[in-house]
Design a protein around this motif. Sequence first.
Motif, PDB file in Angstrom:
ATOM      1  N   TYR A   1      43.524  35.537  48.731  1.00 29.83           N
ATOM      2  CA  TYR A   1      42.976  34.316  49.332  1.00 29.83           C
ATOM      3  C   TYR A   1      41.721  33.845  48.599  1.00 29.83           C
ATOM      4  O   TYR A   1      41.502  32.633  48.426  1.00 29.83           O
ATOM      5  N   LEU A   2      40.887  34.774  48.170  1.00 32.26           N
ATOM      6  CA  LEU A   2      39.693  34.400  47.417  1.00 32.26           C
ATOM      7  C   LEU A   2      40.058  33.765  46.075  1.00 32.26           C
ATOM      8  O   LEU A   2      39.445  32.784  45.648  1.00 32.26           O
ATOM      9  N   VAL A   3      41.065  34.342  45.424  1.00 37.30           N
ATOM     10  CA  VAL A   3      41.498  33.801  44.132  1.00 37.30           C
ATOM     11  C   VAL A   3      42.092  32.416  44.308  1.00 37.30           C
ATOM     12  O   VAL A   3      41.825  31.508  43.513  1.00 37.30           O
ATOM     13  N   LEU A   4      42.885  32.228  45.339  1.00 43.46           N
ATOM     14  CA  LEU A   4      43.470  30.909  45.605  1.00 43.46           C
ATOM     15  C   LEU A   4      42.378  29.869  45.873  1.00 43.46           C
ATOM     16  O   LEU A   4      42.511  28.704  45.501  1.00 43.46           O
ATOM     17  N   ASP A   5      41.294  30.318  46.481  1.00 45.28           N
ATOM     18  CA  ASP A   5      40.217  29.395  46.829  1.00 45.28           C
ATOM     19  C   ASP A   5      39.282  29.118  45.663  1.00 45.28           C
ATOM     20  O   ASP A   5      38.806  27.986  45.483  1.00 45.28           O
ATOM     21  N   GLN A   6      39.034  30.142  44.821  1.00 49.40           N
ATOM     22  CA  GLN A   6      37.981  30.016  43.808  1.00 49.40           C
ATOM     23  C   GLN A   6      38.458  30.083  42.359  1.00 49.40           C
ATOM     24  O   GLN A   6      37.791  29.548  41.475  1.00 49.40           O
TER      25      GLN A   6
ATOM     26  N   ILE B   1      34.376  42.921  46.308  1.00 52.43           N
ATOM     27  CA  ILE B   1      32.968  42.577  46.525  1.00 52.43           C
ATOM     28  C   ILE B   1      32.485  41.603  45.443  1.00 52.43           C
ATOM     29  O   ILE B   1      31.802  40.623  45.733  1.00 52.43           O
ATOM     30  N   LYS B   2      32.888  41.840  44.192  1.00 48.48           N
ATOM     31  CA  LYS B   2      32.495  40.931  43.099  1.00 48.48           C
ATOM     32  C   LYS B   2      33.094  39.544  43.316  1.00 48.48           C
ATOM     33  O   LYS B   2      32.416  38.529  43.053  1.00 48.48           O
ATOM     34  N   LEU B   3      34.311  39.489  43.777  1.00 50.20           N
ATOM     35  CA  LEU B   3      34.930  38.196  44.040  1.00 50.20           C
ATOM     36  C   LEU B   3      34.215  37.456  45.174  1.00 50.20           C
ATOM     37  O   LEU B   3      34.046  36.227  45.134  1.00 50.20           O
ATOM     38  N   GLU B   4      33.817  38.228  46.186  1.00 49.81           N
ATOM     39  CA  GLU B   4      33.149  37.593  47.339  1.00 49.81           C
ATOM     40  C   GLU B   4      31.829  36.969  46.954  1.00 49.81           C
ATOM     41  O   GLU B   4      31.410  35.958  47.552  1.00 49.81           O
ATOM     42  N   VAL B   5      31.121  37.544  45.958  1.00 52.40           N
ATOM     43  CA  VAL B   5      29.860  36.946  45.494  1.00 52.40           C
ATOM     44  C   VAL B   5      30.065  36.090  44.247  1.00 52.40           C
ATOM     45  O   VAL B   5      29.112  35.665  43.605  1.00 52.40           O
ATOM     46  N   ASN B   6      31.387  35.917  43.946  1.00 55.06           N
ATOM     47  CA  ASN B   6      31.778  35.078  42.805  1.00 55.06           C
ATOM     48  C   ASN B   6      31.170  35.587  41.489  1.00 55.06           C
ATOM     49  O   ASN B   6      30.628  34.831  40.692  1.00 55.06           O
ATOM     50  N   ASP B   7      31.256  36.912  41.299  1.00 52.56           N
ATOM     51  CA  ASP B   7      30.721  37.541  40.095  1.00 52.56           C
ATOM     52  C   ASP B   7      31.855  38.242  39.357  1.00 52.56           C
ATOM     53  O   ASP B   7      32.181  39.410  39.631  1.00 52.56           O
TER      54      ASP B   7
END
Length: 202
Positions: free
Chosen positions: A164-169, A194-200
């Motif tokens: 879901y994070l990848v689809l969003d960002q 965790i890295k994806l959640e902070v977009n790192d």
Amino acid sequence: MFYPIMLNIHEKKILVVGGGEIAYRKSEKLLEFGGNLLVLSPKINNKFKMLKEKYKDNLNFRYDFYNKLYLQDVFLVVAATSSKEINKQISIDCKDLGILANIVDSKEDSDFIFPSIINNDNLTIAISTMGSFPYLSKTIRMDMEKKYKKFNKEYIDTLEKIRYLVLDQHKDKMKEIMDYALKLDIDELKNFLIKLEVNDLK
């Protein structure tokens, strides 16, 4: 020809006719996926006691011979008696009533067959030789269980969050990121989340 399909049997009323070893194995799998079973047979294998302790109200017994009246309001049926004649009659009765039936000694009379199953929480894999050589299905299942052992509920749930994070960002990098994620063990995967959640993603 049998079409592979995932069927929701949760709390559905299922009749298993027969109380022997085969009936026990079929019942065990149906209960594992949430079925509400009535096992119909004059005699019941002692192994059923363990299933009753585990699944309680989802498993009930009727010590009786088969009668078409037992098909009332049933979602599907498994005919697992030691009599080909009774199993055949169950198949005929189910067809008359539009009820799906598995006839354990005749795939020709069956509306569905039981595949060999890997059930690893959120990951379910079914393997079938369409009833021709079940031992091959079992062999493949054992090989796949080793290969996909790491894909338990925690792993799949973490993958879902990543998806879901990848689809969003990062939709443009979907394949690259998901291919990478699948190579990680569970601890590495959680750190990656965790890295994806902070977009790192550096």
